[in-house]
Design a protein around this motif. Structure first.
Motif, PDB file in Angstrom:
ATOM      1  N   GLY A   1      39.236  39.650  48.073  1.00 44.18           N
ATOM      2  CA  GLY A   1      38.981  39.645  46.624  1.00 44.18           C
ATOM      3  C   GLY A   1      39.542  40.891  45.971  1.00 44.18           C
ATOM      4  N   LEU A   2      39.281  42.018  46.578  1.00 43.85           N
ATOM      5  CA  LEU A   2      39.784  43.292  46.040  1.00 43.85           C
ATOM      6  C   LEU A   2      41.316  43.311  46.034  1.00 43.85           C
TER       7      LEU A   2
ATOM      8  N   THR B   1      37.013  33.683  47.006  1.00 44.93           N
ATOM      9  CA  THR B   1      37.441  33.783  48.401  1.00 44.93           C
ATOM     10  C   THR B   1      36.660  32.740  49.189  1.00 44.93           C
TER      11      THR B   1
ATOM     12  N   GLY C   1      37.803  42.066  52.138  1.00 49.87           N
ATOM     13  CA  GLY C   1      38.763  42.785  51.301  1.00 49.87           C
ATOM     14  C   GLY C   1      39.749  41.918  50.540  1.00 49.87           C
TER      15      GLY C   1
ATOM     16  N   THR D   1      34.018  39.144  52.150  1.00 49.67           N
ATOM     17  CA  THR D   1      33.665  40.536  52.523  1.00 49.67           C
ATOM     18  C   THR D   1      34.680  41.164  53.487  1.00 49.67           C
TER      19      THR D   1
ATOM     20  N   THR E   1      29.816  36.720  38.525  1.00 47.38           N
ATOM     21  CA  THR E   1      28.685  36.170  39.265  1.00 47.38           C
ATOM     22  C   THR E   1      28.012  37.337  40.008  1.00 47.38           C
TER      23      THR E   1
ATOM     24  N   VAL F   1      38.239  34.080  40.397  1.00 50.31           N
ATOM     25  CA  VAL F   1      38.294  34.993  41.544  1.00 50.31           C
ATOM     26  C   VAL F   1      37.409  34.379  42.635  1.00 50.31           C
TER      27      VAL F   1
HETATM   28  C1  LIG Z   1      33.068  37.442  44.750  1.00 49.73           C
HETATM   29  C2  LIG Z   1      34.096  37.123  45.795  1.00 49.73           C
HETATM   30  C3  LIG Z   1      35.373  36.620  45.135  1.00 49.73           C
HETATM   31  C4  LIG Z   1      34.429  38.388  46.575  1.00 49.73           C
HETATM   32  O1  LIG Z   1      35.511  38.096  47.424  1.00 49.73           O
HETATM   33  P1  LIG Z   1      35.709  38.880  48.799  1.00 49.73           P
HETATM   34  O2  LIG Z   1      37.036  38.492  49.335  1.00 49.73           O
HETATM   35  O3  LIG Z   1      34.525  38.691  49.648  1.00 49.73           O
HETATM   36  O4  LIG Z   1      35.757  40.368  48.227  1.00 49.73           O
HETATM   37  P2  LIG Z   1      35.967  41.694  49.043  1.00 49.73           P
HETATM   38  O5  LIG Z   1      35.896  41.426  50.515  1.00 49.73           O
HETATM   39  O6  LIG Z   1      37.208  42.321  48.515  1.00 49.73           O
HETATM   40  O7  LIG Z   1      34.678  42.482  48.629  1.00 49.73           O
HETATM   41  C5  LIG Z   1      34.630  43.280  47.502  1.00 49.73           C
HETATM   42  C6  LIG Z   1      33.243  43.891  47.430  1.00 49.73           C
HETATM   43  O8  LIG Z   1      32.296  42.891  47.130  1.00 49.73           O
HETATM   44  C7  LIG Z   1      31.267  42.866  48.097  1.00 49.73           C
HETATM   45  N1  LIG Z   1      30.859  41.480  48.290  1.00 49.73           N
HETATM   46  C8  LIG Z   1      31.610  40.467  48.714  1.00 49.73           C
HETATM   47  N2  LIG Z   1      30.870  39.331  48.754  1.00 49.73           N
HETATM   48  C9  LIG Z   1      29.630  39.662  48.344  1.00 49.73           C
HETATM   49  C10 LIG Z   1      28.421  38.940  48.180  1.00 49.73           C
HETATM   50  N3  LIG Z   1      28.338  37.629  48.468  1.00 49.73           N
HETATM   51  N4  LIG Z   1      27.331  39.599  47.730  1.00 49.73           N
HETATM   52  C11 LIG Z   1      27.382  40.923  47.459  1.00 49.73           C
HETATM   53  N5  LIG Z   1      28.499  41.670  47.596  1.00 49.73           N
HETATM   54  C12 LIG Z   1      29.610  41.036  48.047  1.00 49.73           C
HETATM   55  C13 LIG Z   1      31.921  43.416  49.319  1.00 49.73           C
HETATM   56  O9  LIG Z   1      30.964  43.941  50.235  1.00 49.73           O
HETATM   57  C14 LIG Z   1      32.796  44.495  48.752  1.00 49.73           C
HETATM   58  O10 LIG Z   1      32.016  45.622  48.419  1.00 49.73           O
HETATM   59  P3  LIG Z   1      32.286  47.021  49.146  1.00 49.73           P
HETATM   60  O11 LIG Z   1      33.744  47.307  48.918  1.00 49.73           O
HETATM   61  O12 LIG Z   1      31.369  47.928  48.447  1.00 49.73           O
HETATM   62  O13 LIG Z   1      31.956  46.739  50.570  1.00 49.73           O
HETATM   63  C15 LIG Z   1      33.561  36.074  46.809  1.00 49.73           C
HETATM   64  O14 LIG Z   1      32.300  36.486  47.245  1.00 49.73           O
HETATM   65  C16 LIG Z   1      33.448  34.686  46.232  1.00 49.73           C
HETATM   66  O15 LIG Z   1      34.404  33.931  46.193  1.00 49.73           O
HETATM   67  N6  LIG Z   1      32.232  34.317  45.789  1.00 49.73           N
HETATM   68  C17 LIG Z   1      31.975  32.998  45.222  1.00 49.73           C
HETATM   69  C18 LIG Z   1      32.735  32.786  43.937  1.00 49.73           C
HETATM   70  C19 LIG Z   1      32.445  33.870  42.942  1.00 49.73           C
HETATM   71  O16 LIG Z   1      31.287  34.169  42.659  1.00 49.73           O
HETATM   72  N7  LIG Z   1      33.501  34.452  42.380  1.00 49.73           N
HETATM   73  C20 LIG Z   1      33.413  35.529  41.417  1.00 49.73           C
HETATM   74  C21 LIG Z   1      33.669  35.018  40.066  1.00 49.73           C
HETATM   75  S1  LIG Z   1      33.396  36.274  38.847  1.00 49.73           S
END
Ligand SMILES: CC(C)(COP(=O)(O)OP(=O)(O)OC[C@H]1O[C@@H](n2cnc3c(N)ncnc32)[C@H](O)[C@@H]1OP(=O)(O)O)[C@@H](O)C(=O)NCCC(=O)NCCS
Length: 295
Positions: free
Chosen positions: A92-93, A82, A90, A88, A113, A80
């Motif tokens: 990922g969701l 982004t 939407g 942040t 993570t 997963v």
């Molecule tokens: C984790 C990850 C996939 C989220 O993707 P995203 O597209 O930003 O997700 P969304 O925008 O749908 O956010 C979902 C929720 O996570 C929160 N969020 C996103 N990035 C965040 C971060 N770096 N730290 C804390 N919260 C975070 C958002 O605020 C949102 O919460 P909310 O609905 O309460 O506001 C992205 O941060 C990423 O790729 N991180 C690096 C790789 C990783 O750690 N992947 C997860 C593997 S388990």
């Protein structure tokens, strides 16, 4: 005078199948968040799982999510990601919703993570336990110790026994995954009275090699099977993901040069890890994960 700021409009994203996605772009996506996966690691995952990608209007992959049906009743979710410049908002969701729709009624496990924990909590996932990502160049491989039983390299003839032992530890039989891992790995097994009591596989991954799964009923047996792999990689990069922070096994790993690099949190939705735990006085336990993505 041109302005020193330029507002870029949000663009529409398109959903696609990870199976048809460009491997180099997938590789670039995981590099963008600092993950070590090679193209070959993505390819391995595509062959054992399913997933979606989000692409922008000119076809660039911006986000991914994958899921792996380990058995009819249990799946793991992973990869997963982004792209940092789109986080942040939407995405990922959005991709998780595709995963959850395809996995309705299935118990789920993943390793989160820190960045992703809020996302998974909001979807109802419950924290279970910490995973210690241990890695480094092997500097101090353990000496050969005598252990009760016969320690030897695994062959294809040991596959069924490895699937059964892994199933007792992991909670479900993941026959096709183990079969695929056998094709890509070197394995060591510990046998007593002809029965497989512990084993560890090791394959190429990321910056070097990863040991996993490691299945045993106690530290001594786990140490026996993992030590051979550590010795094989003296002076080279090795990784191991484990739930064990203390005890002889964890100590041996760190002393060999594989320091704790990071931690992630195992989370579940539906049945918990305990619901899948084997019974008995000394049940087999997963000492090392196949990977954070596959559990
Ligand atoms: C984790 C990850 C996939 C989220 O993707 P995203 O597209 O930003 O997700 P969304 O925008 O749908 O956010 C979902 C929720 O996570 C929160 N969020 C996103 N990035 C965040 C971060 N770096 N730290 C804390 N919260 C975070 C958002 O605020 C949102 O919460 P909310 O609905 O309460 O506001 C992205 O941060 C990423 O790729 N991180 C690096 C790789 C990783 O750690 N992947 C997860 C593997 S388990």
């Amino acid at each position: 005078m041109p302005s020193d700021k330029l507002q870029i409009d949000a663009f529409a994203m398109q959903i696609g199948d990870v199976a048809e996605a460009d491997l180099e772009q997938l590789h670039a996506l995981s590099i963008s968040v600092g993950w070590p996966h090679r193209g070959a690691d993505w390819q391995f995952l595509r062959e054992v799982g399913k997933g979606v990608v989000a692409t922008d209007e000119i076809g660039r992959i911006m986000s991914s999510a994958m899921w792996f049906r380990q058995a009819p009743e249990l799946a793991t979710i992973g990869m997963v990601i982004t792209s940092p410049r789109l986080q942040t908002q939407g995405t990922g969701l959005w991709l998780m919703e595709y995963a959850l729709k395809d996995l309705e009624g299935v118990n789920l496990r993943l390793n989160a993570t820190r960045a992703a924990q809020r996302l998974y909590l909001s979807l109802g996932f419950k924290p279970e336990k910490t995973v210690y990502q241990c890695q480094g160049v092997v500097t101090d491989a353990p000496a050969v110790q005598t252990v009760a039983g016969e320690l030897r390299a695994l062959t294809d003839g040991d596959l069924a026994a490895a699937i059964a032992l892994d199933a007792a530890a992991f909670g479900v039989a993941r026959a096709s995954l183990l079969e695929k891992l056998f094709q890509h790995s070197r394995g060591y097994g510990l046998f007593r009275d002809g029965a497989l009591k512990a084993f560890a596989l090791c394959r190429r991954f990321g910056r070097g090699h990863v040991v996993g799964p490691i299945v045993a009923s106690g530290d001594e047996d786990a140490i026996a099977v993992v030590s051979s792999h550590i010795r094989d990689h003296e002076g080279r990069f090795l990784r191991l993901d484990t739930h064990f922070e203390t005890g002889d096994f964890a100590l041996l790993v760190v002393r060999s040069g594989l320091a704790v690099f990071d931690t992630v949190l195992t989370m579940s939705l539906g049945k918990s890890l305990n619901d899948f735990a084997a019974e008995g006085s000394e049940p087999p336990v997963t000492y090392g994960l196949v990977s954070q993505t596959l559990g």
